[in-house]
Design an enzyme around this catalytic site. Structure first.
Site, PDB file in Angstrom:
ATOM      1  N   GLU A 494     -47.416  50.372  -7.359  1.00  0.00           N
ATOM      2  CA  GLU A 494     -46.597  51.141  -7.257  1.00  0.00           C
ATOM      3  C   GLU A 494     -45.805  52.454  -5.934  1.00  0.00           C
ATOM      4  O   GLU A 494     -46.529  53.313  -5.220  1.00  0.00           O
ATOM      5  CB  GLU A 494     -46.464  52.728  -8.459  1.00  0.00           C
ATOM      6  CG  GLU A 494     -45.383  53.434  -8.905  1.00  0.00           C
ATOM      7  CD  GLU A 494     -45.585  53.659  -9.842  1.00  0.00           C
ATOM      8  OE1 GLU A 494     -46.402  53.392 -10.998  1.00  0.00           O
ATOM      9  OE2 GLU A 494     -44.792  55.658 -10.224  1.00  0.00           O
ATOM     10  N   GLU A 499     -41.153  62.717  -6.793  1.00  0.00           N
ATOM     11  CA  GLU A 499     -40.980  63.217  -7.430  1.00  0.00           C
ATOM     12  C   GLU A 499     -41.524  64.246  -7.375  1.00  0.00           C
ATOM     13  O   GLU A 499     -41.678  65.068  -6.333  1.00  0.00           O
ATOM     14  CB  GLU A 499     -42.919  62.508  -8.340  1.00  0.00           C
ATOM     15  CG  GLU A 499     -42.324  61.335  -8.494  1.00  0.00           C
ATOM     16  CD  GLU A 499     -43.784  60.965  -9.311  1.00  0.00           C
ATOM     17  OE1 GLU A 499     -45.058  60.723  -8.869  1.00  0.00           O
ATOM     18  OE2 GLU A 499     -44.055  60.392 -10.669  1.00  0.00           O
TER      19      GLU A 499
END
Length: 618
Positions: A494, A499
């Site tokens: 991933e 974020e």
């Protein structure tokens, strides 16, 4: 981040892999079962519709104009309805009703030869093997051991056409019997056959492919050898999707590709051009070694000349090649993709208006990021009136339907497509404090989540998101990527482009997760603003991805790098050279990392995305 959240991602990914690519019709082909009947996954070629019924449902007019009558002419079985959204079709309502059990339809028809189109969707079971059944047409087993979920997954459309069915006694009987659980049929359409399929060329699925748009390689015209295609070998070497001589296999990017290509083979596609224009033409190809050479013809005229491309390093290592610009007049045309050399694979072709980006400006464009020149191959600047759903797909709910309540991380939001829209050339994702309910419970917050899974992915290059984020306790916006194909988390990796946790609104995080370094043990870095927060204004979040190395940037400023050596020095595997990844954008509420909202959290808030761009190195 926690392991629970990312374990949930792998669960949702395995389910969502059923989302089809743009205009993908459905399933892997199964060889015809039964003497004298040919079964395929194509919709019937255009002909007079002799009978159409919405099994278990009411009268319905389909997107192609077919009028399906309310359920009739049946014996046995029961009716059921669903409210689920159905992937792979413009006719959700046709697949939301069904007749199930052991049943038959006795259809009155004039003597003649017909193509019988059967429509299926698995709206109940969510695992392979839970429903397996057979369908007999005119007393002959035409579909054997059908497992809809194994073919296309949950809530996705599947079409099977039984060609050349002779009716002489005035009645055509179609019956279904279960091997495991109940048989099910969602709709039946019977069309007068127009021939044996070898003399008349028709678009696959019955409708010409719209230009501008993408055409999947496996969706070449019907009509047979020498008419719609030329293939030098007998049979379908890949055994997938269709049952003629073109070699088709499953693609790691999702859907299918044409493979085992030999020099002088060709495929034709009937297209419908929206308007007179110049169109840029791209081809998606792969070659393990040696590269390839191809040309494209329109209505028998070579419009590209010979296009050469280098080896990509594997049969499923895909690259997009620019084939130049083509002048097309409005109306129907036939496009031929001609292989001048062999030993390469073909995934899709795409035609888009030339100069789509002419005059378009990209504020805060990082330019020659990483000191290199870049060629843009995709951009969405959200200038239309609505979201481009051929690229972006909603994931809705709180994770229950994906086997991961709370998305596996105690997240508190319900994702809904009502929370995203296009406004003033921005994609808006609104986070609200409002109640939403489904069969699993009631949730106090709503938000939005969009993915490009099955529609758009890439390996290596650069990705930019220009976004204005949100702030406050409990909010968790993210732009990230997961691997295409049948991937498992975290073993296949991933890449988190950006974020942010709302109680640290001036910091963003860039991270990778893989086997042995996931969740709290992931590898990443942070970027902090000198003043202000990321909710104040737009910023550009970028990743540059090369073999063996990934770099993170904010507004063109490099802040973190991870390399193969970094990962392997810790005794772990580097998994980011194994294939393409697709994009995700969302804003969670609550969860193990940010915690729940509190009295300081403001609602509603909007995450806004100005553009998303993808590049290859020039």
């Amino acid at each position: 981040m926690t392991d629970q959240r990312h374990a949930a991602r792998s669960a949702e990914d395995s389910t969502d892999a059923t989302i089809p690519r743009r205009r993908f019709l459905g399933a892997a082909a199964v060889a015809a079962a039964g003497t004298g009947l040919a079964s395929s996954v194509a919709s019937a070629a255009p002909g007079d519709v002799a009978f159409a019924v919405n099994a278990g449902g009411s009268a319905y007019t389909a997107a192609d104009g077919t009028d399906y009558r309310a359920d009739t002419s049946y014996s046995g079985g029961s009716a059921a309805q669903s409210s689920d959204s159905i992937a792979g079709t413009d006719d959700d309502d046709l697949y939301r009703s069904e007749r199930y059990g052991e049943f038959s339809y006795d259809i009155e028809l004039a003597a003649g030869t017909y193509d019988v189109e059967l429509h299926f969707a698995e709206t109940y079971w969510e695992a392979s093997g839970d429903r397996v059944f057979d369908v007999l047409v005119a007393g002959t087993e035409a579909v054997a051991d059908l497992d809809i979920y194994a073919e296309v997954g949950h809530d996705a459309a599947l079409v099977r056409t039984i060609s050349g069915v002779d009716v002489s006694g005035g009645t055509l009987t179609i019956s279904a019997t279960g091997d495991v659980d109940n048989a099910v049929i969602n709709a039946i359409r019977v069309v007068e056959a127009t021939g044996d399929g070898s003399s008349g060329q028709q678009p696959y699925g019955g409708s010409a492919w719209t230009i501008p748009g993408r055409i999947e390689a496996e969706d070449y015209d019907t009509g047979g050898e020498g008419v719609a295609y030329h293939d030098t070998t007998s049979g379908n070497a890949g055994g997938a999707y269709r049952d003629d001589d073109v070699d088709i296999e499953s693609a790691t990017e999702g859907g299918y590709n044409v493979g085992w290509i030999v020099a002088d083979e060709w495929l034709e596609y009937t297209v419908d051009v929206d308007g007179d224009d110049t169109y840029d033409l791209d081809l998606r190809v792969a070659s393990a070694s040696g590269g390839g050479q191809v040309r494209v013809e329109v209505d028998g005229t070579d419009v590209t000349g010979s296009i050469e491309f280098d080896a990509t390093g594997g049969w499923q290592e895909w690259t997009t090649i620019a084939a130049g610009s083509v002048n097309l007049a409005a109306g129907q045309h036939v496009v031929r993709v001609y292989a001048e050399t062999g030993d390469w694979n073909f995934n899709y072709l795409e035609l888009r208006p030339a100069g789509d980006d002419a005059g378009v400006t990209y504020p805060d464009d990082p330019g020659n990021l990483d000191g290199r020149s870049w060629d843009q191959f995709f951009a969405d600047h959200f200038d239309g009136d609505s979201l481009d759903t051929s690229v972006w797909v909603d994931q809705e709910g709180n994770g229950h339907d994906y086997g991961a309540p709370g998305w596996g991380n105690s997240e508190e939001q319900y994702y809904s497509q009502d929370n995203r829209w296009v406004e003033n050339s921005n994609l808006v994702v609104e986070i609200r404090e409002e109640q939403a309910s489904d069969e699993h419970g009631t949730y106090d917050y709503t938000s939005g989540k969009l993915v490009t899974q099955g529609n758009l992915d890439f390996q290596y290059g650069r990705v930019d998101f220009r976004s204005k984020l949100v702030e406050d306790q409990g909010l968790w916006p993210a732009h990230w990527m997961l691997p295409a194909g049948d991937a498992a988390w975290p073993d296949d990796g991933e890449i988190d482009i950006m974020e942010l946790v709302g109680n640290e609104p001036a910091a963003v995080h860039g991270t990778v997760h893989g086997p042995g370094y996931s969740g709290g043990g992931s590898i990443g870095g942070d970027y902090h603003l000198d003043s202000g927060v990321f909710a104040d204004d737009f910023h550009v979040f970028s990743v540059v991805w090369d073999p063996g190395v990934i770099k993170w940037y904010v507004d063109g400023e490099h802040f973190f790098t991870v390399t193969r050596e970094d990962v392997e020095s810790g005794g772990n595997d580097w998994v980011f050279d194994d294939g393409p990844f697709w994009l995700i954008l969302n804003c969670a509420v609550g969860g193990e990392w940010p915690g729940s909202p509190d009295e300081t959290t403001t609602f509603p808030q909007r995450m806004e995305i100005d553009y998303v761009r993808l590049f290859t190195e020039a």
